[in-house]
Every structure is written in structure tokens, then in C-alpha cells.
Design a protein around this motif. Structure first.
Motif, PDB file in Angstrom:
ATOM      1  N   LEU A  69     -48.613  -7.963 -32.765  1.00 50.46           N
ATOM      2  CA  LEU A  69     -48.560  -9.102 -31.791  1.00 50.46           C
ATOM      3  C   LEU A  69     -48.173 -10.387 -32.512  1.00 50.46           C
ATOM      4  N   PRO A  70     -47.899 -11.693 -32.072  1.00 50.58           N
ATOM      5  CA  PRO A  70     -47.963 -13.012 -32.680  1.00 50.58           C
ATOM      6  C   PRO A  70     -48.997 -13.507 -32.973  1.00 50.58           C
ATOM      7  N   THR A  71     -48.916 -14.240 -34.029  1.00 51.81           N
ATOM      8  CA  THR A  71     -50.271 -14.976 -34.412  1.00 51.81           C
ATOM      9  C   THR A  71     -50.759 -15.978 -33.350  1.00 51.81           C
ATOM     10  N   PRO A  72     -52.092 -16.063 -33.024  1.00 49.07           N
ATOM     11  CA  PRO A  72     -52.503 -16.836 -31.686  1.00 49.07           C
ATOM     12  C   PRO A  72     -52.174 -18.441 -32.371  1.00 49.07           C
ATOM     13  N   ALA A  73     -51.756 -19.383 -31.399  1.00 43.66           N
ATOM     14  CA  ALA A  73     -51.645 -20.564 -31.571  1.00 43.66           C
ATOM     15  C   ALA A  73     -52.190 -21.198 -30.407  1.00 43.66           C
ATOM     16  N   ALA A  74     -52.652 -22.809 -30.433  1.00 46.10           N
ATOM     17  CA  ALA A  74     -52.828 -23.578 -29.525  1.00 46.10           C
ATOM     18  C   ALA A  74     -51.822 -23.870 -28.722  1.00 46.10           C
ATOM     19  N   VAL A  75     -51.774 -24.132 -27.556  1.00 49.24           N
ATOM     20  CA  VAL A  75     -50.668 -24.634 -26.445  1.00 49.24           C
ATOM     21  C   VAL A  75     -51.000 -26.020 -26.154  1.00 49.24           C
ATOM     22  N   PRO A  76     -50.000 -27.010 -26.260  1.00 50.33           N
ATOM     23  CA  PRO A  76     -50.488 -28.402 -26.000  1.00 50.33           C
ATOM     24  C   PRO A  76     -50.150 -28.697 -24.489  1.00 50.33           C
ATOM     25  N   ALA A  77     -49.448 -27.833 -23.786  1.00 52.50           N
ATOM     26  CA  ALA A  77     -49.183 -28.298 -22.409  1.00 52.50           C
ATOM     27  C   ALA A  77     -48.541 -26.967 -21.766  1.00 52.50           C
ATOM     28  N   TRP A  78     -48.838 -26.892 -20.563  1.00 51.71           N
ATOM     29  CA  TRP A  78     -48.161 -25.725 -19.624  1.00 51.71           C
ATOM     30  C   TRP A  78     -47.558 -26.373 -18.387  1.00 51.71           C
ATOM     31  N   PRO A  79     -46.296 -26.840 -18.551  1.00 49.45           N
ATOM     32  CA  PRO A  79     -45.887 -27.821 -17.560  1.00 49.45           C
ATOM     33  C   PRO A  79     -45.162 -26.885 -16.346  1.00 49.45           C
ATOM     34  N   LEU A  80     -45.103 -25.712 -16.667  1.00 51.68           N
ATOM     35  CA  LEU A  80     -44.326 -24.859 -15.477  1.00 51.68           C
ATOM     36  C   LEU A  80     -45.216 -23.691 -15.356  1.00 51.68           C
ATOM     37  N   PRO A  81     -44.796 -23.186 -14.110  1.00 54.94           N
ATOM     38  CA  PRO A  81     -45.916 -21.792 -13.648  1.00 54.94           C
ATOM     39  C   PRO A  81     -45.863 -20.957 -14.725  1.00 54.94           C
ATOM     40  N   GLY A  82     -45.083 -20.430 -15.638  1.00 53.74           N
ATOM     41  CA  GLY A  82     -45.182 -19.627 -16.746  1.00 53.74           C
ATOM     42  C   GLY A  82     -45.146 -20.362 -17.969  1.00 53.74           C
ATOM     43  N   GLY A  83     -45.414 -21.495 -17.818  1.00 54.86           N
ATOM     44  CA  GLY A  83     -45.670 -22.344 -19.354  1.00 54.86           C
ATOM     45  C   GLY A  83     -44.603 -22.779 -19.882  1.00 54.86           C
ATOM     46  N   THR A  84     -43.287 -22.316 -19.771  1.00 52.18           N
ATOM     47  CA  THR A  84     -42.122 -22.652 -20.434  1.00 52.18           C
ATOM     48  C   THR A  84     -40.929 -22.387 -19.146  1.00 52.18           C
ATOM     49  N   THR A  85     -39.723 -22.807 -19.617  1.00 53.80           N
ATOM     50  CA  THR A  85     -38.639 -22.500 -18.715  1.00 53.80           C
ATOM     51  C   THR A  85     -38.221 -21.075 -18.596  1.00 53.80           C
ATOM     52  N   GLU A  86     -38.456 -20.375 -19.809  1.00 50.08           N
ATOM     53  CA  GLU A  86     -38.366 -18.808 -19.695  1.00 50.08           C
ATOM     54  C   GLU A  86     -39.616 -17.872 -19.258  1.00 50.08           C
ATOM     55  N   GLN A  87     -40.446 -18.824 -18.598  1.00 53.72           N
ATOM     56  CA  GLN A  87     -41.722 -18.342 -17.787  1.00 53.72           C
ATOM     57  C   GLN A  87     -42.345 -17.413 -18.997  1.00 53.72           C
ATOM     58  N   TRP A  88     -42.481 -17.890 -20.055  1.00 53.54           N
ATOM     59  CA  TRP A  88     -43.474 -17.056 -21.134  1.00 53.54           C
ATOM     60  C   TRP A  88     -43.908 -17.857 -21.972  1.00 53.54           C
TER      61      TRP A  88
END
Length: 461
Positions: A69-88
Motif C-alpha cells: 500500500l502507499p505510505t500514509p500522507a496527510a491531505v491538505p484539502a478535499w475540494p471534490l467529492p472524491g478528493g481530486t478530479t480523478e475521484q481518488w
């Protein structure tokens, strides 16, 4: 059961699209009934991409095999329903103890024909939510203090009742879609309206921003786009019409100049985001001789674009990985789903309508593990004479998951939040948040935010 309890499965009700407005939608609940009479799907319409004899079970070859799994990292913002334009959004570093930091009401909850369908979003230190009556509220992300509140319902009230819609953030603006047949822009700092554009059909899904435009899917299976600066209509795309669908609705995913949209017809369509030109079209359809509900082909969850593939799951019973460039299915599994898949590292997670959480290989589609969150559930008749004709206790429905610190976290219509070990599927914890959770949690900074069906926003740290 009370009317509020009956509304818990709002995201999974089936709606007739022939109605003139949201307030007249006919509904039935596919989760509050037996599988029903045997029925064979009509021929000559779609070809299933899932073999009829395919069985959903862990692969012998993957027993004891590790995956990354990827290394956990803090997310500074969640501007779209899925977080990013790729909904991921991948593996977040948030909420190590999952303790409640604060909870705030944000308006009207689901019930009486109204339903909350808008996932929370977050940007610039605020969390934005929309209630069941199209009122948008901004909260301070750290303290939960209300910053502003704005009712976006139109004054003329063309529809007496409506539901659904969602939010997206971009360049200091909040973009709102609504079942009241509109798309609007608000100032993210103050809530002051910028522009409002009316639409012919209600919109149940949240917007996506791409190429300077707002993209939304209306209930008549039309993809609409509007200029972000002015609200002026841009290009449109009409998918196949469908007489029945799930009341939840999808949001498009965008990668580069490719936009992928899902529709109630079961179509997954890739378009050029600049002009709407059709690139490819794949139908996620699987006929079942044992369930008439397989004829509801809707893809109510968001398609997700990750490392060159598109992941999507349909109510008809197809979970597939599709090559973004060619539209060819790389693999598929017989999963009936109403949520959004979560790819991460070597695997992809998906939650079935029946409450099973599935961890599959992104490369092959082979299954590592399956965990049934409804294991041991027994439906019991309530009311009626001698138990005849009464209502059944409804099997819980579970939201899409979020991956945080090697844990899968998801909410249920029972009011529970479940915490699973992301590597093994072991249930580590279940706790009650005081209301049904049908929308996937989001994470910003060290906090996970959960919106309940009773219009409560809960911050977990």
C-alpha cells in the motif's frame, strides 16, 4: 418503522425517470425485500462482460501473499467529492484514535421525501456540507464553528420538493448542483452567490471541475457542462435513457483531457473534456436469472481513475478495471455495488450492496480477502397481524471506504462506523456515531469528517 428510518436507504432507492420533477419520483427499496421472482434479462440489448459462472471468492494463489500500500500522507484539502478530479485519494494519515473532536448539525436530515446525497468537501481551512433542503453550510475545519450558511433553493419553487446534488471547490468558489434543477456558484469565504443557471432536469450528483467547466449528470442521463466563470452552458452528452435508476448519482472523473462519466443506463463513457467528443463507451451489465434487480443497470458510485485504469461498479453486478486509453476491460468481477471503488497500491477495494468488503488485485482482479460486515444479520418481521405483512428490519448498507493508516474506515446505515485492517480485512472496531452514514468519509489534515443522514457533521481525530 418510522418515516425517518424508512429514509435511511435513500441512496439506494429506485426512481422512475419519467416524472416531471423530483417531488413526484416513484420509489421502491431493493434492500427491503427478498430477491424476488426469477427473471431473465432481455436479450439483444447488452452483452455481459462477466461470465455467468464466475464465483466471488478469495483466490487460492493469493493466500498468504503480501501486497503493498502507499505510505500514509496527510491531505491538505478535499475540494471534490472524491478528493481530486480523478475521484481518488490514496492512503491518508489521519485520525489515529478516531475520537470525536466535535459534531455539528447542518440543517435538515433525510426524511419526508428529502435526502442528503452531497459528500462533504474541504478547502482553505473549512468544511462545506449541504443538507436535504439544498442549504450549504461552511464550518471551520478545526473548531467546527459555523462560518456561513446559504439556502440555494430558487424563489419560484418550480418543484415543491427536491433532493440531491452536491458541492465542489475551485479557485475560491463553491459550485453547487441541486435537485431543484440548478447549478450555482458561491463565494467560498462568504457564501455570497455569484451566478445561478437553471437546468431542465434535477441533478442528484455532485459536480466535477474540468477544463474551466463544471460537469454534472442530470437524472435523464445527460452530462451537462457550464463555464465556471459565468455559468453559461457549454457542451452536453446524452447517454441512453433508462426508466429506473438508483437515487444516488455519480460524479465524473477527469484525468488530463479525458473525462469519464457513469450513467443510470450502466454506461461508462469516456469523453474529451474540452469538447465532449466520444472516445469510448463500455456497458457494465450482467443479467441474472435469479434477481430481477439486475435489470437496474445504474452506476451510482463515482468512476475512479488510477494509474491508467478506470474502476467502476454497477448495480447490475459488474465491477471492472478498464483501460483509460482504449476502453477495454482488463478484468471484471460479479459484484453488485452502489458505491465508489478505492484503488491503492497493489489492490483495489470495493463494497458490495450486500455488505461484503472485497480486496482484489489491481493487476489481475483476483481476490485477496472478503469481509462480510453484515455477517450474522437476521431480518425480522415487525408489526402486522401475527407478524404477517409487517416491515422487515433492513439489511445495513455500507458506504464507500477511506484508507487511513492501514485501516479501511466506512459507515453504515445502521449508524455504525466500521474499522478494518486494510491488509487482512479483520474488523478492528465498530462504534456508533448516532445516525446512519451513507456517504464516504473524507480526510483533511489529521481529521476524518463523517456526515450522517441526520445532518450531523462529525470530526474524528
Amino acid at each position: 418503522m418510522t418515516s425517518r428510518r424508512n429514509s435511511l436507504l435513500a441512496l439506494a432507492l429506485v426512481a422512475a425517470l419519467g416524472a416531471s420533477g423530483c417531488s413526484t419520483l416513484g420509489r421502491l427499496n431493493p434492500f427491503d425485500r427478498d430477491e424476488g421472482p426469477q427473471e431473465t434479462a432481455g436479450e439483444g440489448e447488452r452483452i455481459s462482460i462477466v461470465p455467468a459462472d464466475q464465483v466471488l471468492e478469495p483466490a487460492e494463489a493469493l493466500k498468504g501473499v503480501e501486497f503493498s500500500l502507499p505510505t500514509p500522507a496527510a491531505v491538505p484539502a478535499w475540494p471534490l467529492p472524491g478528493g481530486t478530479t480523478e475521484q481518488w485519494v490514496g492512503h491518508v494519515d489521519a485520525a489515529p484514535t478516531l475520537s470525536v473532536a466535535w459534531r455539528r448539525g447542518f440543517g435538515e436530515g433525510s426524511g419526508g421525501g428529502r435526502h442528503i446525497t452531497a459528500p462533504p468537501i474541504s478547502a482553505d481551512g473549512r468544511v462545506y456540507v449541504m443538507d436535504a433542503e439544498a442549504t450549504v453550510t461552511a464550518f471551520d475545519a478545526r473548531t467546527g464553528q459555523q462560518v456561513w450558511r446559504r439556502d440555494v433553493r430558487p424563489n419560484e419553487r418550480r418543484d415543491r420538493e427536491a433532493f440531491g446534488g452536491g458541492l465542489a471547490y475551485g479557485d475560491g468558489k463553491i459550485y453547487v448542483s441541486s435537485g431543484y434543477r440548478l447549478v450555482a456558484q458561491l463565494d467560498a469565504a462568504t457564501g455570497q452567490p455569484g451566478w445561478v443557471t437553471r437546468t431542465e432536469q434535477p441533478i442528484h450528483g455532485a459536480p466535477t471541475l474540468a477544463a474551466g467547466r463544471v460537469a454534472v449528470v442530470a437524472i435523464d442521463n445527460t452530462l451537462l457542462t457550464f463555464e465556471t466563470a459565468t455559468g453559461a452552458p457549454a457542451w452536453t452528452y446524452q447517454a441512453l435513457t433508462e426508466s429506473a435508476r438508483i437515487l444516488a448519482a455519480s460524479s465524473p472523473a477527469v484525468s488530463g483531457d479525458t473525462l469519464v462519466a457513469a450513467f443510470g443506463s450502466g454506461e461508462l463513457v469516456a469523453l474529451r473534456s474540452t469538447n465532449g467528443n466520444d472516445l469510448w463507451n463500455e456497458a457494465l451489465s450482467r443479467a441474472s436469472r435469479t434477481s430481477a434487480l439486475s435489470e437496474i443497470r445504474d452506476i451510482p458510485g463515482r468512476p475512479v481513475i488510477y494509474q491508467g485504469d478506470v474502476y467502476a461498479v454497477s448495480h447490475s453486478g459488474v465491477f471492472a478495471a478498464i483501460d483509460l486509453r482504449t476502453g477495454q476491460a482488463r478484468w471484471s468481477l460479479p459484484v453488485v455495488g452502489i458505491g465508489t471503488p478505492l484503488p491503492a497500491g497493489d489492490v483495489v477495494y470495493v463494497v458490495g450492496r450486500d455488505g461484503r468488503v472485497i480486496c482484489a488485485s489491481r493487476e489481475s482482479g483476483q481476490i485477496y480477502w472478503i469481509r462480510d460486515l453484515n455477517e450474522g444479520f437476521q431480518a425480522k418481521r415487525r408489526g402486522g397481524f401475527f407478524g404477517i405483512g409487517g416491515r422487515r428490519a433492513v439489511r445495513p448498507v455500507w458506504s464507500s471506504p477511506i484508507l487511513a493508516n492501514d485501516r479501511l474506515i466506512l459507515g453504515g446505515s445502521s449508524g455504525d462506523v466500521a474499522v478494518l485492517n486494510a491488509k487482512t480485512g479483520e474488523v478492528q472496531r465498530r462504534f456508533d456515531v448516532g445516525g446512519p452514514v451513507l456517504l464516504a468519509p473524507i480526510a483533511v489534515g489529521d481529521t476524518i469528517y463523517v456526515a450522517t443522514d441526520r445532518a450531523q457533521l462529525i470530526a474524528l481525530r
